[in-house]
Enzyme design. Structure first.
Site, mmCIF file in Angstrom:
data_model
loop_
_atom_site.group_PDB
_atom_site.id
_atom_site.type_symbol
_atom_site.label_atom_id
_atom_site.label_comp_id
_atom_site.label_asym_id
_atom_site.label_seq_id
_atom_site.Cartn_x
_atom_site.Cartn_y
_atom_site.Cartn_z
ATOM 1 N N HIS A 1 -0.062 3.507 0.325
ATOM 2 C CA HIS A 1 1.523 4.188 0.182
ATOM 3 C C HIS A 1 2.334 1.645 0.808
ATOM 4 O O HIS A 1 1.928 1.624 1.113
ATOM 5 C CB HIS A 1 2.158 4.689 1.361
ATOM 6 C CG HIS A 1 2.108 4.887 2.507
ATOM 7 N ND1 HIS A 1 1.894 3.604 3.080
ATOM 8 C CD2 HIS A 1 0.509 5.475 2.984
ATOM 9 C CE1 HIS A 1 1.218 3.590 4.670
ATOM 10 N NE2 HIS A 1 0.075 4.859 4.281
ATOM 11 N N CYS B 1 -4.640 6.007 5.457
ATOM 12 C CA CYS B 1 -4.478 6.028 4.211
ATOM 13 C C CYS B 1 -4.497 4.249 3.934
ATOM 14 O O CYS B 1 -4.988 3.063 4.997
ATOM 15 C CB CYS B 1 -2.749 6.109 4.457
ATOM 16 S SG CYS B 1 -2.212 7.872 3.854
#
Length: 166
Positions: free
Chosen positions: A121, A141
């Site tokens: 992301h 992430c």
């Protein structure tokens, strides 16, 4: 009635035009994503040929394979890109199918949750600019700059294999 339809059509077109400059991609298919945690790099490949290289950030506890929810680690191993989220709390996000069956079994054997919601992301929507908050700041992430996630989002299809190395 025609005025209302025209108004809503203009609003919809304006909304699409302001989606952060998202463009389509018509180059070679991305056949694999490789992530090297130690070097903080990610590569998009077409049958072994590097199409793009990105500097990345990882989870706030980057060493080792993700073992349980909340440990701040980024998983290691073979996964697939399995979803995308244009309405993410980050600029855009592309999902990784963590946990797999092995991850679930390991966590169950330890009596813990393996966690989930692992993505590639951009920056948090609340952040200003295109600067990474710090090198390793996510909950597990893989982070990139906003303009980079726009490229990745357009280039990488669901079902693309991703291999994450230590």
């Amino acid at each position: 009635m025609a005025i209302f339809r025209a108004f809503f059509l203009l609003v919809a077109l304006f909304g699409l035009a302001s989606c952060g400059g998202l463009r389509g991609y018509n180059g070679p298919e991305v056949t694999q994503v490789l992530v090297y945690k130690q070097n903080r790099t990610m590569y998009l490949l077409h049958h072994g040929e590097v199409l793009k290289k990105y500097d990345i950030g990882l989870g706030f506890a980057p060493d080792g394979h993700k073992a349980q929810e909340g440990d701040g680690r980024t998983p290691e191993g073979d996964y697939l890109i399995d979803r995308r989220n244009p309405n993410s709390e980050f600029h855009l996000s592309v999902g990784i199918n963590y946990p797999n069956a092995t991850d679930i079994a390991r966590a169950e054997a330890r009596g813990v949750s393996p966690g989930g919601d692992i993505f590639i992301h951009g920056q948090p929507n609340r952040a200003k600019g295109n600067k990474l908050p710090r090198a390793d700041w996510t909950a597990g992430c893989i982070s990139v700059r906003n303009r980079e996630i726009e490229q990745i989002y357009a280039m990488v299809n669901d079902g693309t294999p991703i291999r994450i190395y230590p």
